[in-house]
Write a protein that holds these residues in place. Structure first.
Motif, PDB file in Angstrom:
ATOM      1  N   CYS A 222       0.865  -1.186   0.000  1.00  0.00           N
ATOM      2  CA  CYS A 222       0.000   0.000   0.000  1.00  0.00           C
ATOM      3  C   CYS A 222       0.896   1.228   0.000  1.00  0.00           C
ATOM      4  O   CYS A 222       1.803   1.335   0.829  1.00  0.00           O
ATOM      5  CB  CYS A 222      -0.874  -0.008   1.255  1.00  0.00           C
ATOM      6  N   TRP A 224       0.190   4.149   0.879  1.00  0.00           N
ATOM      7  CA  TRP A 224       0.007   4.988   2.068  1.00  0.00           C
ATOM      8  C   TRP A 224       0.679   4.319   3.278  1.00  0.00           C
ATOM      9  O   TRP A 224       1.431   4.921   4.014  1.00  0.00           O
ATOM     10  CB  TRP A 224      -1.484   5.260   2.318  1.00  0.00           C
ATOM     11  N   HIS A 225       0.420   3.100   3.506  1.00  0.00           N
ATOM     12  CA  HIS A 225       1.013   2.225   4.539  1.00  0.00           C
ATOM     13  C   HIS A 225       1.232   2.896   5.909  1.00  0.00           C
ATOM     14  O   HIS A 225       2.253   2.702   6.556  1.00  0.00           O
ATOM     15  CB  HIS A 225       2.304   1.556   4.036  1.00  0.00           C
ATOM     16  N   ARG A 226       0.249   3.681   6.352  1.00  0.00           N
ATOM     17  CA  ARG A 226       0.441   4.356   7.643  1.00  0.00           C
ATOM     18  C   ARG A 226      -0.743   4.223   8.591  1.00  0.00           C
ATOM     19  O   ARG A 226      -0.706   4.785   9.684  1.00  0.00           O
ATOM     20  CB  ARG A 226       0.730   5.838   7.423  1.00  0.00           C
ATOM     21  N   CYS A 227      -1.824   3.563   8.186  1.00  0.00           N
ATOM     22  CA  CYS A 227      -2.993   3.482   9.077  1.00  0.00           C
ATOM     23  C   CYS A 227      -2.606   2.652  10.306  1.00  0.00           C
ATOM     24  O   CYS A 227      -2.030   1.565  10.162  1.00  0.00           O
ATOM     25  CB  CYS A 227      -4.172   2.838   8.362  1.00  0.00           C
ATOM     26  N   PHE A 229      -4.213   0.875  12.451  1.00  0.00           N
ATOM     27  CA  PHE A 229      -4.860  -0.408  12.754  1.00  0.00           C
ATOM     28  C   PHE A 229      -4.428  -1.496  11.777  1.00  0.00           C
ATOM     29  O   PHE A 229      -4.712  -2.666  11.980  1.00  0.00           O
ATOM     30  CB  PHE A 229      -6.400  -0.265  12.671  1.00  0.00           C
ATOM     31  N   CYS A 230      -3.762  -1.118  10.698  1.00  0.00           N
ATOM     32  CA  CYS A 230      -3.482  -2.056   9.608  1.00  0.00           C
ATOM     33  C   CYS A 230      -2.195  -2.818   9.911  1.00  0.00           C
ATOM     34  O   CYS A 230      -1.170  -2.209  10.230  1.00  0.00           O
ATOM     35  CB  CYS A 230      -3.347  -1.281   8.300  1.00  0.00           C
ATOM     36  N   PRO A 233       1.347  -2.939   6.879  1.00  0.00           N
ATOM     37  CA  PRO A 233       2.550  -2.100   6.769  1.00  0.00           C
ATOM     38  C   PRO A 233       3.745  -2.675   7.521  1.00  0.00           C
ATOM     39  O   PRO A 233       4.892  -2.356   7.226  1.00  0.00           O
ATOM     40  CB  PRO A 233       2.100  -0.758   7.368  1.00  0.00           C
ATOM     41  N   GLY A 268      -2.630  -3.665  -1.615  1.00  0.00           N
ATOM     42  CA  GLY A 268      -3.335  -3.003  -0.502  1.00  0.00           C
ATOM     43  C   GLY A 268      -4.050  -1.740  -0.967  1.00  0.00           C
ATOM     44  O   GLY A 268      -5.203  -1.504  -0.640  1.00  0.00           O
ATOM     45  N   THR A 269      -3.354  -0.903  -1.702  1.00  0.00           N
ATOM     46  CA  THR A 269      -3.990   0.198  -2.442  1.00  0.00           C
ATOM     47  C   THR A 269      -3.383   0.211  -3.836  1.00  0.00           C
ATOM     48  O   THR A 269      -2.152   0.211  -3.993  1.00  0.00           O
ATOM     49  CB  THR A 269      -3.749   1.567  -1.773  1.00  0.00           C
ATOM     50  N   ARG A 299      -8.039   4.028  -2.086  1.00  0.00           N
ATOM     51  CA  ARG A 299      -8.288   4.917  -0.943  1.00  0.00           C
ATOM     52  C   ARG A 299      -9.228   6.036  -1.370  1.00  0.00           C
ATOM     53  O   ARG A 299      -9.111   6.560  -2.476  1.00  0.00           O
ATOM     54  CB  ARG A 299      -6.970   5.553  -0.483  1.00  0.00           C
ATOM     55  N   GLU A 324     -13.428   3.422   7.433  1.00  0.00           N
ATOM     56  CA  GLU A 324     -13.124   3.029   8.811  1.00  0.00           C
ATOM     57  C   GLU A 324     -13.939   3.793   9.842  1.00  0.00           C
ATOM     58  O   GLU A 324     -14.148   3.304  10.945  1.00  0.00           O
ATOM     59  CB  GLU A 324     -11.629   3.206   9.107  1.00  0.00           C
ATOM     60  N   LYS A 336      -5.432   7.974   9.003  1.00  0.00           N
ATOM     61  CA  LYS A 336      -5.972   7.608   7.689  1.00  0.00           C
ATOM     62  C   LYS A 336      -5.681   8.684   6.646  1.00  0.00           C
ATOM     63  O   LYS A 336      -5.787   8.446   5.436  1.00  0.00           O
ATOM     64  CB  LYS A 336      -7.492   7.386   7.847  1.00  0.00           C
TER      65      LYS A 336
HETATM   66  S1  SF4 Z   1      -5.760   0.236   5.782  1.00  0.00           S
HETATM   67 FE1  SF4 Z   1      -5.637   0.386   3.569  1.00  0.00          FE
HETATM   68  S2  SF4 Z   1      -4.912   2.477   3.191  1.00  0.00           S
HETATM   69 FE2  SF4 Z   1      -4.461   2.026   5.331  1.00  0.00          FE
HETATM   70  S3  SF4 Z   1      -2.376   1.207   5.345  1.00  0.00           S
HETATM   71 FE3  SF4 Z   1      -3.743  -0.584   5.236  1.00  0.00          FE
HETATM   72  S4  SF4 Z   1      -3.948  -0.999   3.045  1.00  0.00           S
HETATM   73 FE4  SF4 Z   1      -3.129   1.098   3.243  1.00  0.00          FE
END
Ligand code: SF4
Length: 488
Positions: A222, A224-227, A229-230, A233, A268-269, A299, A324, A336
Motif C-alpha cells: 500500500c 500509504w502504509h500508515r494506518c 490499525f493495519c 505495513p 493493498g492500495t 483509498r 473506517e 488515515k
Molecule cells: S488500511 Fe488500507 S490504506 Fe491504510 S495502510 Fe492498510 S492498506 Fe493502506
C-alpha cells in the motif's frame, strides 16, 4: 528437496477461516476463498529453481485434519511452510508439534511459519512450538527460496542467507537480521496457476460478478502504509510496484490461457498517478477491457472524476474502499489522512463514472461513543441506500500485534485479552466505552440495510442481465452469512 506449501485444516464451529491473503481475519459461515498470491509466488519460484513443490490448501479443499496428516505421512516432505495469522497461530503451533511427532529415523520434516503475526512476534512461535524457521517481512517468497537454497546445500550456519530469517541453533533462537524489501518484483515469474490449483479460488469469492475469476498483485502493498490499525505495513513498510507491461502481460496470459473473466488486484492500495493512467491505456490498447472486468482496492480521496472515468473505460468494476469511520477524530487518530467529506465525494465520483464502490466499514474503537459509531452506521446506510456504494462489508476493529494500534492499546491497558484465538472478530478485544452487544448489533444491522425496501428496489432496477441477477443472489447469500457471522 520436497516442499509443501500448506494451509492446514482449521477445524472450528465458527465457520471457514479466511486466512489467505487477508489483512483482517474472519471466520465465514458462507465461505469465500482468496488466492494467496505471495505463497503462490513462493511455490512458483521454488519450482522454477528445481525443487519439488506441492500446493496443499486444505481449507479451500475442505480436508479434515486426519486427511492432512495422512497426506503429509505419505508425501514425506523435507519442509512444510504455512502462512499464519493471529487468531490461528496457536492452532498452527499444535499442527507443527503434531507434524514433528511424525518424525521417523529416516525422515524429519522441517517447518516454516510466515505472515504478519510471526513478523511482529517471531520468537513467540519458537517458545510455544517446535517450529524450525520463521520468515519475517512480506517478501517471504524470496526468503523461502533463499532458505531452501541454504538447506539444500546443507549450509546451516546462515551466514550467507538473507536478513529476516529466524532459526534455532544450539537451543537458542537466532536471526539473520532485520528483513529488507530489496527484491525486484519484476524479476518474479508469473504464478503457475495449475501448480497452485487456481480453480479452488476461481468461483467462491463474493467479489466476482463473472467467473472464473482470479487474483493478481501489481504492488506490495500500500503506497500509504500508515494506518495505525493495519497490520500489513509491518510486512511492507515500503511500497514497490511492478512495471505496467509486466502486469499487462500476466493479464494477457490469464485471459488467453485460463479464460479468466474477472481479475481482482489485491495490492493493498492500487497504484495511482502515471502508473494508473499507463495501466488503463495499456488495458484499452490491448483490448483486455472487452474481455475482463477488473477490481481493485483504493483509498478515498486518491483519484479525481477523470481518473475514475478512465478506469471505467478500462473496464474496472468493483472498487473496494475502507470506510473506517465517519468521525474526523477517528480518521485522524488512526492516521488515515482523510477528510470525511472525501468519503462521500469519492463514492459519488466513482459511481458517477459507472464503477461500483464496495465499502468496508469498521466499528469498535475504544475512544468512540455510541453516537459516533452510529454516525458511521448512518453514513454507510446513506451511501448504500442512495446507490453511491454498491455493496459493503462491516467488521469490528482488531488491533493485530505489530500494528501501532496494538501498541497503543497495550500501553494504555485497553486490551481485554492476549489470547490470540479471541482476535477473530467474534468479539471486541479492545475495551470500549460502548457495550460490546451494542457494537455487534450495529455490525449486524449494517448488513440488514441490504434487505431494506429502498436498497432492494434500487438493486432490482439496476439488474441488466442474468449475470447481474446471479451476482445479486450470491451477494444476498453472503449477506445472510455475515448476519450469522456476527450473531451470538
Ligand atoms: S488500511 Fe488500507 S490504506 Fe491504510 S495502510 Fe492498510 S492498506 Fe493502506
Amino acid at each position: 528437496m520436497k516442499i509443501i506449501i500448506s494451509y492446514p485444516p482449521i477445524e472450528s464451529t465458527k465457520g471457514t477461516p479466511l486466512l489467505s491473503q487477508n489483512r483482517q481475519f474472519q471466520y465465514f459461515k458462507e465461505p469465500t476463498y482468496i488466492y494467496p498470491i505471495v505463497p503462490a509466488t513462493a511455490a512458483t519460484l521454488l519450482k522454477k529453481a528445481g525443487y519439488q513443490v506441492i500446493w496443499n490448501d486444505c481449507i479451500a479443499q475442505g480436508w479434515s485434519y486426519q486427511e492432512f496428516i495422512n497426506f503429509i505421512k505419505e508425501e514425506k516432505p523435507d519442509l512444510i511452510a504455512f502462512e499464519t495469522k493471529t487468531p490461528v497461530v496457536k492452532q498452527h503451533w499444535r499442527v507443527i508439534d503434531d507434524l514433528k511427532k511424525l518424525t521417523t529415523d529416516k525422515w524429519r520434516p522441517l517447518t516454516v511459519l510466515f505472515g504478519d503475526h510471526v513478523s511482529a512476534l517471531p520468537e513467540e512461535s519458537f517458545q510455544n512450538s517446535k517450529v524450525d524457521f520463521v520468515l519475517t517481512g512480506g517478501d517471504y517468497d524470496f526468503l523461502l527460496l533463499n532458505l531452501c537454497h541454504a538447506l539444500s546445500k546443507h549450509k546451516l550456519s546462515f551466514n550467507d542467507t538473507e536478513p529476516g530469517i529466524y532459526y534455532r541453533e544450539n537451543g537458542q533462537v537466532k536471526n539473520t537480521g532485520q528483513f529488507k524489501l530489496n527484491h525486484d518484483l519484476n524479476s518474479l515469474p508469473f504464478i503457475e496457476r495449475e501448480l497452485t490449483h487456481w480453480q479452488l479460488y476461481a468461483y467462491k469469492n463474493g467479489n466476482y460478478k463473472l467467473t472464473p475469476g482470479t487474483y493478481i498483485m501489481s504492488g506490495r502493498d500500500c503506497w500509504w502504509h500508515r494506518c495505525t490499525f493495519c497490520s500489513w505495513p509491518l510486512l511492507y513498510p515500503e511500497f514497490r510496484v511492478r512495471k505496467v507491461d509486466n502486469v499487462l502481460d500476466e493479464i494477457g496470459i490469464l485471459i488467453e490461457k485460463y479464460h479468466i473473466r474477472e481479475i481482482m488486484d489485491d495490492t493493498g492500495t492500487f497504484p495511482v498517478g502515471d502508473w494508473l493512467r499507463d495501466f488503463c491505456s495499456g488495458v484499452i490498447k490491448r483490448e483486455y477491457n472487452k474481455k475482463i472486468y477488473l477490481d481493485c482496492n483504493m483509498r478515498f480521496g486518491a483519484l479525481n472524476q477523470e481518473e475514475y472515468k478512465l478506469m471505467k473505460k478500462a473496464n474496472f468494476r468493483l472498487i473496494l474502499f475502507g470506510l473506517e469511520s465517519a468521525n474526523q477524530k477517528t480518521l485522524n487518530r488512526i492516521n488515515k489522512n482523510l477528510k470525511v467529506e472525501e468519503i462521500i465525494e469519492s463514492c459519488k465520483a466513482a459511481r458517477c463514472a459507472g464503477l461500483f464502490p464496495h465499502i468496508t466499514i469498521m466499528f469498535g474503537y475504544p475512544w468512540e461513543s455510541y453516537e459516533e459509531a452510529l454516525n458511521t452506521w448512518k453514513l454507510g446506510k446513506w451511501l448504500l441506500q442512495k446507490g453511491y456504494a454498491h455493496t459493503m462489508q462491516a467488521t469490528v476493529v482488531i488491533p493485530y500485534p505489530g500494528s501501532p494500534l496494538f501498541e497503543e492499546c497495550a500501553s494504555k491497558k485497553l486490551l481485554k485479552t492476549l489470547n490470540w484465538e479471541d482476535y477473530d472478530m467474534k468479539h471486541l478485544v479492545m475495551r470500549t466505552e460502548v457495550p460490546e452487544e451494542k457494537i455487534m448489533s450495529l455490525v449486524q444491522s449494517m448488513y440488514k440495510v441490504s434487505f431494506s425496501p429502498e436498497f432492494v428496489i434500487r438493486k432490482l432496477l439496476s439488474l441488466r442481465d442474468k449475470e447481474d441477477l446471479k451476482y445479486s443472489i450470491r451477494a444476498a447469500k453472503k449477506v445472510m452469512g455475515h448476519i450469522f457471522d456476527f450473531s451470538k
